[in-house]
Design a protein around this motif. Structure first.
Motif, PDB file in Angstrom:
ATOM      1  N   TRP A   1       1.230  -1.161  -0.404  1.00  0.00           N
ATOM      2  CA  TRP A   1       0.160  -0.070  -0.469  1.00  0.00           C
ATOM      3  C   TRP A   1       1.063   1.074   0.089  1.00  0.00           C
ATOM      4  O   TRP A   1       1.956   1.126   0.448  1.00  0.00           O
ATOM      5  CB  TRP A   1      -0.945  -0.145   1.406  1.00  0.00           C
ATOM      6  N   VAL A   2       0.380   2.327  -0.877  1.00  0.00           N
ATOM      7  CA  VAL A   2       0.673   3.519  -0.352  1.00  0.00           C
ATOM      8  C   VAL A   2      -0.424   4.630   0.602  1.00  0.00           C
ATOM      9  O   VAL A   2      -1.266   4.321   0.623  1.00  0.00           O
ATOM     10  CB  VAL A   2       0.957   4.418  -1.661  1.00  0.00           C
ATOM     11  N   PHE A   3       0.943   4.857   1.771  1.00  0.00           N
ATOM     12  CA  PHE A   3      -0.095   5.737   3.223  1.00  0.00           C
ATOM     13  C   PHE A   3       0.802   6.978   2.621  1.00  0.00           C
ATOM     14  O   PHE A   3       2.036   7.840   2.974  1.00  0.00           O
ATOM     15  CB  PHE A   3       1.004   5.253   4.500  1.00  0.00           C
ATOM     16  N   ASP A   4      -0.388   8.056   3.068  1.00  0.00           N
ATOM     17  CA  ASP A   4      -0.369   9.040   3.524  1.00  0.00           C
ATOM     18  C   ASP A   4       0.645   9.489   4.941  1.00  0.00           C
ATOM     19  O   ASP A   4       0.034   9.155   5.915  1.00  0.00           O
ATOM     20  CB  ASP A   4      -1.485   9.976   3.672  1.00  0.00           C
ATOM     21  N   ASP A   5       1.661   9.897   4.773  1.00  0.00           N
ATOM     22  CA  ASP A   5       2.543  10.350   5.601  1.00  0.00           C
ATOM     23  C   ASP A   5       2.377  11.995   6.589  1.00  0.00           C
ATOM     24  O   ASP A   5       3.036  12.449   7.329  1.00  0.00           O
ATOM     25  CB  ASP A   5       3.467   9.972   5.775  1.00  0.00           C
ATOM     26  N   SER A   6       0.780  12.790   5.901  1.00  0.00           N
ATOM     27  CA  SER A   6       1.381  13.814   6.127  1.00  0.00           C
ATOM     28  C   SER A   6       0.730  14.554   7.600  1.00  0.00           C
ATOM     29  O   SER A   6       1.262  15.404   7.647  1.00  0.00           O
ATOM     30  CB  SER A   6       0.174  14.774   5.403  1.00  0.00           C
ATOM     31  N   ILE A   7       0.191  13.466   8.058  1.00  0.00           N
ATOM     32  CA  ILE A   7      -0.102  13.523   9.949  1.00  0.00           C
ATOM     33  C   ILE A   7       1.299  12.646  10.503  1.00  0.00           C
ATOM     34  O   ILE A   7       1.455  12.550  11.231  1.00  0.00           O
ATOM     35  CB  ILE A   7      -1.598  13.303  10.149  1.00  0.00           C
ATOM     36  N   PHE A   8       0.873  11.236  10.451  1.00  0.00           N
ATOM     37  CA  PHE A   8       1.870  10.732  11.425  1.00  0.00           C
ATOM     38  C   PHE A   8       2.907  10.104  10.025  1.00  0.00           C
ATOM     39  O   PHE A   8       2.645   9.670   9.169  1.00  0.00           O
ATOM     40  CB  PHE A   8       1.055   9.600  11.774  1.00  0.00           C
ATOM     41  N   ALA A   9       3.703  10.116  10.493  1.00  0.00           N
ATOM     42  CA  ALA A   9       5.456   9.656  10.288  1.00  0.00           C
ATOM     43  C   ALA A   9       4.725   8.185  10.284  1.00  0.00           C
ATOM     44  O   ALA A   9       5.790   7.805   8.797  1.00  0.00           O
ATOM     45  CB  ALA A   9       6.565   9.963  10.856  1.00  0.00           C
ATOM     46  N   SER A  10       5.119   7.442  10.990  1.00  0.00           N
ATOM     47  CA  SER A  10       4.592   6.018  10.804  1.00  0.00           C
ATOM     48  C   SER A  10       4.262   5.996  12.197  1.00  0.00           C
ATOM     49  O   SER A  10       3.479   6.783  12.732  1.00  0.00           O
ATOM     50  CB  SER A  10       5.909   5.250  10.927  1.00  0.00           C
ATOM     51  N   SER A  11       2.823   4.387  11.614  1.00  0.00           N
ATOM     52  CA  SER A  11       2.506   3.960  12.886  1.00  0.00           C
ATOM     53  C   SER A  11       2.859   2.132  13.199  1.00  0.00           C
ATOM     54  O   SER A  11       2.924   1.872  11.908  1.00  0.00           O
ATOM     55  CB  SER A  11       0.867   4.455  12.718  1.00  0.00           C
ATOM     56  N   ILE A  12       2.182   1.827  13.458  1.00  0.00           N
ATOM     57  CA  ILE A  12       2.058   0.034  13.413  1.00  0.00           C
ATOM     58  C   ILE A  12       1.433   0.172  12.426  1.00  0.00           C
ATOM     59  O   ILE A  12       1.761  -1.188  11.588  1.00  0.00           O
ATOM     60  CB  ILE A  12       2.084  -0.184  15.322  1.00  0.00           C
ATOM     61  N   VAL A  13       0.707   0.500  11.768  1.00  0.00           N
ATOM     62  CA  VAL A  13      -0.773   0.119  10.594  1.00  0.00           C
ATOM     63  C   VAL A  13       0.192   0.103  10.174  1.00  0.00           C
ATOM     64  O   VAL A  13       0.447  -0.818   8.346  1.00  0.00           O
ATOM     65  CB  VAL A  13      -1.873   0.537  11.005  1.00  0.00           C
ATOM     66  N   THR A  14       1.190   1.473   9.239  1.00  0.00           N
ATOM     67  CA  THR A  14       1.948   1.509   8.059  1.00  0.00           C
ATOM     68  C   THR A  14       2.707   0.519   8.021  1.00  0.00           C
ATOM     69  O   THR A  14       3.369   0.025   7.093  1.00  0.00           O
ATOM     70  CB  THR A  14       2.340   2.534   8.132  1.00  0.00           C
ATOM     71  N   GLU A  15       3.446   0.247   9.016  1.00  0.00           N
ATOM     72  CA  GLU A  15       4.869  -0.676   9.622  1.00  0.00           C
ATOM     73  C   GLU A  15       4.784  -2.032   9.168  1.00  0.00           C
ATOM     74  O   GLU A  15       5.200  -2.635   8.373  1.00  0.00           O
ATOM     75  CB  GLU A  15       5.357  -0.191  10.509  1.00  0.00           C
ATOM     76  N   TRP A  16       3.486  -2.381   9.265  1.00  0.00           N
ATOM     77  CA  TRP A  16       2.980  -4.080   9.188  1.00  0.00           C
ATOM     78  C   TRP A  16       1.663  -4.394   8.220  1.00  0.00           C
ATOM     79  O   TRP A  16       0.847  -4.877   8.452  1.00  0.00           O
ATOM     80  CB  TRP A  16       3.038  -4.216  11.204  1.00  0.00           C
ATOM     81  N   GLU A  17       1.265  -2.495   7.804  1.00  0.00           N
ATOM     82  CA  GLU A  17       0.614  -3.122   7.477  1.00  0.00           C
ATOM     83  C   GLU A  17      -1.011  -3.774   7.767  1.00  0.00           C
ATOM     84  O   GLU A  17      -1.312  -4.759   6.925  1.00  0.00           O
ATOM     85  CB  GLU A  17       0.876  -2.977   5.767  1.00  0.00           C
ATOM     86  N   LEU A  18      -0.956  -3.294   8.701  1.00  0.00           N
ATOM     87  CA  LEU A  18      -2.629  -3.799   9.164  1.00  0.00           C
ATOM     88  C   LEU A  18      -3.593  -2.597   9.234  1.00  0.00           C
ATOM     89  O   LEU A  18      -4.549  -2.462   9.382  1.00  0.00           O
ATOM     90  CB  LEU A  18      -2.299  -3.141  10.364  1.00  0.00           C
ATOM     91  N   VAL A  19      -3.739  -3.412   7.644  1.00  0.00           N
ATOM     92  CA  VAL A  19      -4.972  -2.475   6.803  1.00  0.00           C
ATOM     93  C   VAL A  19      -5.853  -4.082   6.169  1.00  0.00           C
ATOM     94  O   VAL A  19      -5.879  -4.687   5.967  1.00  0.00           O
ATOM     95  CB  VAL A  19      -4.531  -1.433   5.543  1.00  0.00           C
ATOM     96  N   CYS A  20      -7.176  -3.430   5.386  1.00  0.00           N
ATOM     97  CA  CYS A  20      -7.951  -4.103   5.106  1.00  0.00           C
ATOM     98  C   CYS A  20      -7.863  -5.887   5.233  1.00  0.00           C
ATOM     99  O   CYS A  20      -8.817  -5.414   6.641  1.00  0.00           O
ATOM    100  CB  CYS A  20      -7.111  -5.327   3.057  1.00  0.00           C
ATOM    101  N   ASP A  21      -7.923  -6.635   4.679  1.00  0.00           N
ATOM    102  CA  ASP A  21      -8.009  -8.117   5.595  1.00  0.00           C
ATOM    103  C   ASP A  21      -7.421  -8.303   6.930  1.00  0.00           C
ATOM    104  O   ASP A  21      -7.735  -8.697   7.832  1.00  0.00           O
ATOM    105  CB  ASP A  21      -7.150  -9.557   4.863  1.00  0.00           C
ATOM    106  N   LEU A  22      -6.206  -7.686   7.175  1.00  0.00           N
ATOM    107  CA  LEU A  22      -5.559  -7.735   8.596  1.00  0.00           C
ATOM    108  C   LEU A  22      -5.942  -6.206   9.554  1.00  0.00           C
ATOM    109  O   LEU A  22      -5.433  -5.568  10.064  1.00  0.00           O
ATOM    110  CB  LEU A  22      -4.102  -7.269   8.251  1.00  0.00           C
ATOM    111  N   ARG A  23      -6.779  -5.071   9.015  1.00  0.00           N
ATOM    112  CA  ARG A  23      -7.263  -4.606   9.865  1.00  0.00           C
ATOM    113  C   ARG A  23      -7.852  -4.574  11.443  1.00  0.00           C
ATOM    114  O   ARG A  23      -7.753  -4.130  12.415  1.00  0.00           O
ATOM    115  CB  ARG A  23      -8.423  -3.646   8.461  1.00  0.00           C
ATOM    116  N   SER A  24      -8.477  -5.942  11.162  1.00  0.00           N
ATOM    117  CA  SER A  24      -9.302  -6.263  13.429  1.00  0.00           C
ATOM    118  C   SER A  24      -7.856  -6.022  14.171  1.00  0.00           C
ATOM    119  O   SER A  24      -8.062  -6.060  14.817  1.00  0.00           O
ATOM    120  CB  SER A  24      -9.633  -7.688  12.492  1.00  0.00           C
ATOM    121  N   LEU A  25      -6.522  -6.843  12.987  1.00  0.00           N
ATOM    122  CA  LEU A  25      -5.597  -7.099  13.998  1.00  0.00           C
ATOM    123  C   LEU A  25      -4.780  -5.568  15.296  1.00  0.00           C
ATOM    124  O   LEU A  25      -4.988  -5.489  16.069  1.00  0.00           O
ATOM    125  CB  LEU A  25      -4.327  -7.037  13.438  1.00  0.00           C
TER     126      LEU A  25
END
Length: 554
Positions: free
Chosen positions: A116-140
């Protein structure tokens, strides 16, 4: 001589108590940071699938000069709000979409294959962007928060009994060290499972802190100052939400933020060695020599050294002898064996669960308010401080039971009314939610004070551990209810509003503790249940008349 009289001799609210309460309150400022840090460290920024072709345009001369917006247009389909889909991309590049007013239906799509491509204008990084916890992995993401709350629940179950058996101070020291070590470990986690493990263990340590800072405070101050002390510490806890918002604003990388909220606990651990053990606990557990040394130390700091010297070991041994036969091994079952204790435990169980269930459900849903997440966190902290100030004053005028029940019922009403307000009335909806959250904050303050007063010394930490365990169970369930909101929009507010009203009714069955002394044994609690003490304060003569009216149990 009763312990209250001993405390008056050495100074019930002097320099020692002021320093003691301040030292215990400083770590409280960081409790909210650990509870709510995932509002920022697990934030989900805007994102979309990585396109089939390189976004830097190195694949061909054509794509090299293609506008990134156009490249996104031919690679990623749009959702119902005309924004790029977060979890889908076109199977093939759709160059036809670059033509003006060209709409093509039925194009084949596929799940994201290359990240994925993440918008880093608000957060430089988060555990979501680092480990791609989105879509099917969002519940993690919600799983990580639930595991943290599970750690607090397990910690309450473990440390409640340990504090009654081995002392409040020892468990407090261990908890502070555990939070520092595990929180720092979370900041350096190489993978998501390791991060979850450290967060779970941080929750276990946090539970020990939650249990013991309140209990130590209550057992070193006189009855008339209990509400003031607990209110002050509640203000510190709430102010921690504002502290978290400020730290998260300046530290946009989740690892630095996690480290910043964990390292101070090593300092708290070092200076907490100065804090003496509760003399009340020491006497009840027949550790009279240590209790005598602590009481003389308190007397010296409070400028009552001569009065402290008058306290003898024999006096403490006599006080301990009255409690020693009843100070044998106790367990969580003692909270339910007798009628009065069972009623207290069950009512507080409902109150604690619903308060934290609704409170954390609202606190972890900041993104849905449509405002800057840092601003919303500060507003929530501000309304909590205001509510707790009002609650702290009201507790000394209207009593614990009235405030506990009223705050819960009002919170439920505010949240349920919100469900009937049209979605486009954003300001009114947010106002109702903030009022509801403020009432829940007031209820939380009252619960910790009320619980500390209702449980006797011999099982106070076991009881506080039990209601803390129920509170964290509410925190575990809350994220699951929020996930249900993706399917039924109004469901979370209905559930979060209904639970406090039910528990508010349960709070009406608790005995009032305004101006009542702390009890030491279960037998004293049962005896209190057989009578009702009515305290009348005559201001003109400055006398307190206590009338005992025999009656039936509630």
């Amino acid at each position: 001589m009763a312990f209250g009289d001993l405390l008056e001799k050495v100074g019930s609210m002097g320099l020692f108590q002021v320093i003691y309460i301040c030292f215990l309150s400083i770590p409280v400022l960081m409790i909210a940071s650990h509870n709510l840090v995932q509002n920022f460290s697990a934030a989900i920024p805007e994102h979309h699938c990585q396109a089939n072709i390189q976004m830097n345009g190195t694949q061909s001369n054509f794509t090299r000069y293609l506008d990134p917006h156009d490249l996104l247009k031919v690679s990623i389909p749009l959702d119902g709000e005309q924004r790029p889909e977060k979890c889908l991309r076109f199977t093939d590049i759709q160059w036809r979409l670059l033509e003006d007013n060209n709409t093509v239906l039925g194009l084949k799509t596929e799940p994201c294959q290359d990240g994925w491509v993440f918008d880093d204008s608000i957060f430089a990084s988060s555990i979501v962007t680092e480990w791609e916890l989105v879509c099917d992995l969002r519940s993690l993401k919600e799983l990580a928060q639930s595991l943290f709350m599970a750690g607090v629940l397990i910690g309450a179950l473990i440390f409640g009994g340990l504090s009654d058996r081995f002392g409040r101070r020892a468990v407090l020291l261990w908890s502070l060290l555990m939070i520092g070590v595990m929180g720092t470990g979370a900041a350096f986690s190489p993978s998501f499972p390791v991060y979850c493990l450290f967060r779970f263990l941080s929750g276990v340590g946090l539970s020990g802190l939650l249990l013991n800072y309140i209990c130590l405070s209550l057992e070193w101050v006189p009855t008339k100052f209990r509400a003031i002390v607990v209110s002050f510490q509640a203000y510190c806890s709430t102010a921690g939400q504002v502290v978290l918002a400020g730290m998260a604003y300046w530290l946009r990388d989740w690892r630095w933020l996690q480290l910043a909220i964990s390292l101070p606990f090593f300092i708290f651990f070092l200076y907490s060695w100065w804090l003496p053990e509760s003399a009340r606990w020491l006497i009840v557990n027949n550790k009279t020599k240590v209790a005598l040394r602590n009481l003389k130390r308190v007397a010296k700091m409070n400028g009552k050294k001569e009065e402290g010297e008058k306290i003898s070991l024999e006096m403490l041994q006599l006080e301990a002898a009255e409690s020693a036969p009843k100070a044998s091994t106790h367990s969580i079952l003692d909270l339910f064996r007798t009628p009065a204790m069972c009623r207290i435990s069950c009512c507080l169980m409902f109150v604690s669960f619903s308060t934290n269930f609704a409170y954390f459900g609202l606190s972890m849903d900041l993104k849905n308010f449509g405002l800057n997440i840092h601003l919303v966190q500060m507003l929530f902290g501000g309304i909590d401080v205001f509510a707790k100030i009002i609650c702290g004053v009201a507790l000394n005028f209207f009593g614990r039971r009235t405030i506990q029940a009223t705050s819960l019922i009002l919170a439920g009403i505010f949240l349920l009314v919100n469900t009937a307000v049209p979605l486009d009335m954003h300001t009114f909806r947010i106002t109702l939610v903030m009022f509801g959250k403020g009432c829940l904050a007031a209820s939380s303050l009252c619960t910790y004070l009320f619980g500390g007063e209702l449980f006797p010394t011999i099982v106070r930490q076991t009881g506080m551990g039990f209601i803390t365990m129920m509170a964290r169970l509410g925190g575990i369930v809350a994220p699951m209810v929020l996930m249900a909101g993706d399917y039924v929009l109004f469901l979370p507010l209905v559930v979060f509003g209904g639970a406090p009203i039910i528990s508010g009714v349960a709070a009406c069955f608790l005995p009032e503790m305004l101006n009542a002394p702390l009890l030491d044994t279960i037998e004293e609690v049962e005896e209190r249940a057989k009578r009702k003490e009515v305290v009348t304060i005559r201001e003109n003569t400055k006398e307190i008349v206590i009338q005992t009216i025999e009656g039936t149990r509630l």
